[in-house]
Design an enzyme around this catalytic site. Sequence first.
Site, PDB file in Angstrom:
ATOM      1  N   GLY A  82      39.146  36.494  44.049  1.00 17.51           N
ATOM      2  CA  GLY A  82      37.741  36.273  44.390  1.00 17.51           C
ATOM      3  C   GLY A  82      36.962  35.611  43.280  1.00 17.51           C
ATOM      4  N   TYR A 133      27.569  51.001  48.629  1.00 22.50           N
ATOM      5  CA  TYR A 133      27.680  49.719  47.929  1.00 22.50           C
ATOM      6  C   TYR A 133      26.299  49.241  47.482  1.00 22.50           C
ATOM      7  CZ  TYR A 133      28.973  44.866  46.950  1.00 22.50           C
ATOM      8  OH  TYR A 133      29.173  43.655  46.338  1.00 22.50           O
ATOM      9  N   THR A 164      36.415  41.812  34.039  1.00 19.78           N
ATOM     10  CA  THR A 164      37.012  42.837  34.895  1.00 19.78           C
ATOM     11  C   THR A 164      37.071  42.311  36.329  1.00 19.78           C
ATOM     12  OG1 THR A 164      34.962  43.985  35.558  1.00 19.78           O
ATOM     13  CG2 THR A 164      35.931  44.601  33.432  1.00 19.78           C
ATOM     14  N   GLY A 165      38.019  42.838  37.103  1.00 21.28           N
ATOM     15  CA  GLY A 165      38.179  42.361  38.474  1.00 21.28           C
ATOM     16  C   GLY A 165      38.592  40.900  38.515  1.00 21.28           C
ATOM     17  N   SER A 184      41.573  39.518  39.173  1.00 20.76           N
ATOM     18  CA  SER A 184      42.784  39.140  39.913  1.00 20.76           C
ATOM     19  C   SER A 184      42.518  38.319  41.173  1.00 20.76           C
ATOM     20  CB  SER A 184      43.584  40.395  40.288  1.00 20.76           C
ATOM     21  OG  SER A 184      42.821  41.234  41.142  1.00 20.76           O
ATOM     22  N   GLY A 196      36.077  36.807  40.425  1.00 24.75           N
ATOM     23  CA  GLY A 196      36.625  37.065  39.093  1.00 24.75           C
ATOM     24  C   GLY A 196      37.640  36.025  38.674  1.00 24.75           C
TER      25      GLY A 196
END
Length: 332
Positions: free
Chosen positions: A13, A193, A8-9, A11, A15
């Site tokens: 950085g 966060y 997941t994530g 797209s 990930g």
Amino acid sequence: MERVVLVTGASGGVGLALCQRLLEEDGRIHLCIACRNEQKSEATRDLILATHPTAQVSTVEVDLGNLASILRAARELRCRFQRLDFVYLNAGIMPNPHVNFRALWHGLLTGKLLHMLTTAEGIMTQTDRLNGDGLQEVFATNLFGHFILVRQLQSLLCSNEKPSRLIWTSSSNARESAFSLSDYQHAKGQESYSSSKYATDLTSVVLNRKFNGQGLYSSVVCPGLVMSNMTYRILPVFLWTLLMPIMWLIRFFAKTYTLTPYNGAEAHVWLFKQKPEYLDSLVKYHSCTSGLGRCYVEPRKMDVDEDTAEKFYQKLLELEEQTLEKYHDLLD
């Protein structure tokens, strides 16, 4: 049969770097990338295939901050795969970050500046809001959405011939002081966060207690300080331009200043190669980089209370029951 890996994530950085590095480790895996919309998914897939043209790469659209999106994605994954070998729970948000420059100055005067810069303790706040499901957005995206996804994919993760793995992206900013069982969505605080990442640590610990016997193992990693879209939103671009030489210098003293997404994915990739039975469920695996650029992994005991983890898990189950009532048409 090739191993199936869901990220997941994916797209950008860490990930995206993780996807590239996993294919470098084993080009035979089936990589399934999960992004918030179709355009991002396809663009990411094209980017990965540009460097790994023979790789098996599929996509699934999922917004971790939207329960209906998660349930649709889980249903699609259950139809598409018989099992999942690895699920990298990497997607996350940190909206509207604010730096407390006064706290930074105080840290400089008291000798705590390096600690503050490596953990963001006391210097980073965020402004949170409710999402469309009536949940705090950061909690929903960073933790609860992933929890629901895991619950919905349980049939693909448990009781298989070989163990399945959950690998959560946490943070050195995960602090017990920012988390409260009575306000686990962090509606009343300004460190959403940090709270969500501590909740991640708790969740991983209790999932091991519940599911190791069914062949599902959970681990937590910290990518260190990575320069990504999330990080760049903290300060204006011109300030980052001025600070970058200092950041590279700090890395000689702070090994968690991994700085690049490639370096930040070190612990994720290291865990890909380990046998889960020999890992410590109470350890967080940190990506580290030496001043001269050597990447390595450092295990550190997590500051978690297993009784608190159990109580939090029960609260997650209660919240799951409450929030999924209106989505009965998306549940099998």
